[in-house]
Design a protein around this motif. Structure first.
Motif, mmCIF file in Angstrom:
data_model
loop_
_atom_site.group_PDB
_atom_site.id
_atom_site.type_symbol
_atom_site.label_atom_id
_atom_site.label_comp_id
_atom_site.label_asym_id
_atom_site.label_seq_id
_atom_site.Cartn_x
_atom_site.Cartn_y
_atom_site.Cartn_z
ATOM 1 N N THR A 133 0.665 -1.252 0.203
ATOM 2 C CA THR A 133 0.032 -0.004 0.123
ATOM 3 C C THR A 133 0.870 1.123 0.074
ATOM 4 O O THR A 133 0.510 2.118 -0.760
ATOM 5 C CB THR A 133 -0.843 -0.046 1.195
ATOM 6 N N ILE A 134 2.061 1.036 0.827
ATOM 7 C CA ILE A 134 2.887 2.601 0.757
ATOM 8 C C ILE A 134 3.551 2.606 -0.640
ATOM 9 O O ILE A 134 3.611 3.824 -0.981
ATOM 10 C CB ILE A 134 4.149 2.235 1.963
ATOM 11 N N ALA A 135 3.858 1.508 -1.034
ATOM 12 C CA ALA A 135 4.694 1.563 -2.535
ATOM 13 C C ALA A 135 3.666 2.113 -3.605
ATOM 14 O O ALA A 135 4.361 3.174 -4.420
ATOM 15 C CB ALA A 135 5.275 0.420 -2.869
ATOM 16 N N PHE A 136 2.496 1.695 -3.424
ATOM 17 C CA PHE A 136 1.381 2.223 -4.519
ATOM 18 C C PHE A 136 1.268 3.673 -4.347
ATOM 19 O O PHE A 136 1.345 4.422 -5.292
ATOM 20 C CB PHE A 136 -0.058 1.243 -4.373
ATOM 21 N N ALA A 137 0.949 3.989 -3.067
ATOM 22 C CA ALA A 137 0.655 5.422 -2.698
ATOM 23 C C ALA A 137 1.922 6.393 -3.176
ATOM 24 O O ALA A 137 1.355 7.396 -3.727
ATOM 25 C CB ALA A 137 0.265 5.609 -1.235
ATOM 26 N N ARG A 138 3.032 5.905 -2.829
ATOM 27 C CA ARG A 138 4.249 6.408 -3.320
ATOM 28 C C ARG A 138 4.401 6.741 -4.830
ATOM 29 O O ARG A 138 4.407 7.888 -5.176
ATOM 30 C CB ARG A 138 5.453 6.029 -2.626
ATOM 31 N N GLU A 139 3.961 5.888 -5.418
ATOM 32 C CA GLU A 139 4.251 5.797 -6.884
ATOM 33 C C GLU A 139 3.152 6.778 -7.408
ATOM 34 O O GLU A 139 3.411 7.657 -8.442
ATOM 35 C CB GLU A 139 4.194 4.450 -7.648
ATOM 36 N N VAL A 140 1.882 6.528 -7.053
ATOM 37 C CA VAL A 140 0.739 7.307 -7.579
ATOM 38 C C VAL A 140 1.220 8.955 -7.420
ATOM 39 O O VAL A 140 0.692 9.651 -7.898
ATOM 40 C CB VAL A 140 -0.565 6.913 -6.998
ATOM 41 N N GLY A 141 1.384 8.968 -5.887
ATOM 42 C CA GLY A 141 1.734 10.225 -5.576
ATOM 43 C C GLY A 141 2.845 11.009 -6.355
ATOM 44 O O GLY A 141 2.815 12.151 -6.833
ATOM 45 N N GLU A 142 3.972 10.173 -6.554
ATOM 46 C CA GLU A 142 4.890 10.939 -7.729
ATOM 47 C C GLU A 142 4.333 11.402 -9.018
ATOM 48 O O GLU A 142 4.865 12.268 -9.472
ATOM 49 C CB GLU A 142 6.183 9.970 -7.828
ATOM 50 N N LEU A 157 1.244 12.243 -9.650
ATOM 51 C CA LEU A 157 0.252 13.111 -9.553
ATOM 52 C C LEU A 157 0.994 14.591 -9.180
ATOM 53 O O LEU A 157 0.436 15.663 -9.181
ATOM 54 C CB LEU A 157 -0.853 12.853 -8.719
ATOM 55 N N GLU A 158 2.221 14.500 -8.702
ATOM 56 C CA GLU A 158 2.849 15.629 -8.109
ATOM 57 C C GLU A 158 2.940 16.710 -9.133
ATOM 58 O O GLU A 158 2.524 17.902 -8.914
ATOM 59 C CB GLU A 158 4.181 15.217 -7.845
ATOM 60 N N PRO A 159 3.081 16.420 -10.231
ATOM 61 C CA PRO A 159 3.252 17.626 -11.452
ATOM 62 C C PRO A 159 1.875 18.254 -11.569
ATOM 63 O O PRO A 159 1.871 19.219 -12.015
ATOM 64 C CB PRO A 159 3.793 16.828 -12.779
ATOM 65 N N ASP A 160 0.730 17.445 -11.501
ATOM 66 C CA ASP A 160 -0.496 18.363 -11.404
ATOM 67 C C ASP A 160 -0.837 18.897 -10.224
ATOM 68 O O ASP A 160 -1.970 19.599 -9.949
ATOM 69 C CB ASP A 160 -1.508 16.964 -11.555
ATOM 70 N N GLY A 161 0.259 18.814 -9.092
ATOM 71 C CA GLY A 161 -0.179 19.510 -7.888
ATOM 72 C C GLY A 161 -0.897 18.981 -6.993
ATOM 73 O O GLY A 161 -1.336 19.338 -5.972
ATOM 74 N N LEU A 162 -0.998 17.475 -6.946
ATOM 75 C CA LEU A 162 -2.026 16.542 -6.081
ATOM 76 C C LEU A 162 -0.968 15.978 -5.219
ATOM 77 O O LEU A 162 -0.043 15.243 -5.505
ATOM 78 C CB LEU A 162 -2.771 15.721 -6.667
ATOM 79 N N THR A 163 -1.249 15.675 -3.943
ATOM 80 C CA THR A 163 -0.835 14.966 -2.649
ATOM 81 C C THR A 163 -1.626 13.566 -2.759
ATOM 82 O O THR A 163 -2.654 13.284 -3.379
ATOM 83 C CB THR A 163 -0.771 15.333 -1.417
ATOM 84 N N VAL A 194 -7.805 16.563 -14.034
ATOM 85 C CA VAL A 194 -7.075 15.749 -13.480
ATOM 86 C C VAL A 194 -7.717 14.856 -13.046
ATOM 87 O O VAL A 194 -7.022 13.432 -12.872
ATOM 88 C CB VAL A 194 -6.357 16.815 -12.228
ATOM 89 N N ALA A 195 -8.879 14.796 -12.363
ATOM 90 C CA ALA A 195 -9.502 13.549 -11.991
ATOM 91 C C ALA A 195 -9.814 12.751 -13.000
ATOM 92 O O ALA A 195 -9.847 11.607 -12.720
ATOM 93 C CB ALA A 195 -10.851 14.003 -11.146
ATOM 94 N N ALA A 196 -10.112 12.882 -14.126
ATOM 95 C CA ALA A 196 -10.294 12.011 -15.219
ATOM 96 C C ALA A 196 -8.937 11.441 -15.801
ATOM 97 O O ALA A 196 -9.343 10.056 -16.129
ATOM 98 C CB ALA A 196 -10.853 12.854 -16.590
ATOM 99 N N LYS A 197 -7.986 11.609 -15.376
ATOM 100 C CA LYS A 197 -6.626 11.126 -15.588
ATOM 101 C C LYS A 197 -6.332 9.988 -14.825
ATOM 102 O O LYS A 197 -5.564 9.106 -14.937
ATOM 103 C CB LYS A 197 -5.363 12.008 -15.588
#
Length: 166
Positions: A28-37, A39-45, A113-116
């Protein structure tokens, strides 16, 4: 007759890194980190993309619904929504039917952004499941559902699915 709780783990020999729950948490942590990385260019945590997706999917329209859906307290959700509003992803709109209710709506930027997000989630999950067959994935999901069914949340879900007359 109730089934007996197994004793797979014992305090004297317990090794956290050999625990099924520890492994699930690491995934779960690995998944969240990768998704976060991603989406970071879109300004989302990580904390921000989840409510954005739930609003986009129509799973929640108020802060209270989002807090319940994401299992966070109302104050934390309010702060997250404040940040999403400041970043231009959503707006709060007072209900015309009940002035006490404040609905959440995505802005055009939030919708874009949500659509992506669903495609990104699919890509990350598919990458993490590389080498699995469809049957193995189905088995894994079945096993995880069995673990979930043994939790209070899973039991509440099962009771809700059975309905009030069950």
């Amino acid at each position: 007759m109730a089934s007996r709780t197994p004793t797979f783990y014992r305090p004297g020999t317990y090794q956290p890194e050999d625990s099924a729950i520890w492994l699930m948490r690491r995934i779960t942590i690995a998944f969240a980190r990768e998704v976060g990385e991603q989406l970071e260019p879109d300004g989302l945590t990580h904390a921000q993309w989840i409510p954005l997706l739930k609003i986009h999917k129509g799973l929640a329209t108020t802060a209270a619904e989002l807090a319940r859906e994401t299992h966070v307290d109302a104050a934390t959700m309010t702060r997250t929504l404040d940040r999403l509003q400041e970043k231009g992803f959503l707006r709060r709109v007072r209900s015309s039917q009940d002035r006490r209710v404040v609905n959440l709506e995505l802005t055009p930027r939030g919708e874009a952004v949500a659509a992506k997000i669903p495609a990104l989630l699919c890509d990350v999950q598919n990458a993490h499941l590389r080498g699995f067959s469809r049957d193995e994935l189905d088995t894994l999901k079945g096993l995880l559902r069995r673990v979930l069914a043994n939790t209070p949340e899973g039991q509440a879900d099962a009771a809700a699915q059975e309905g009030p007359d069950a």
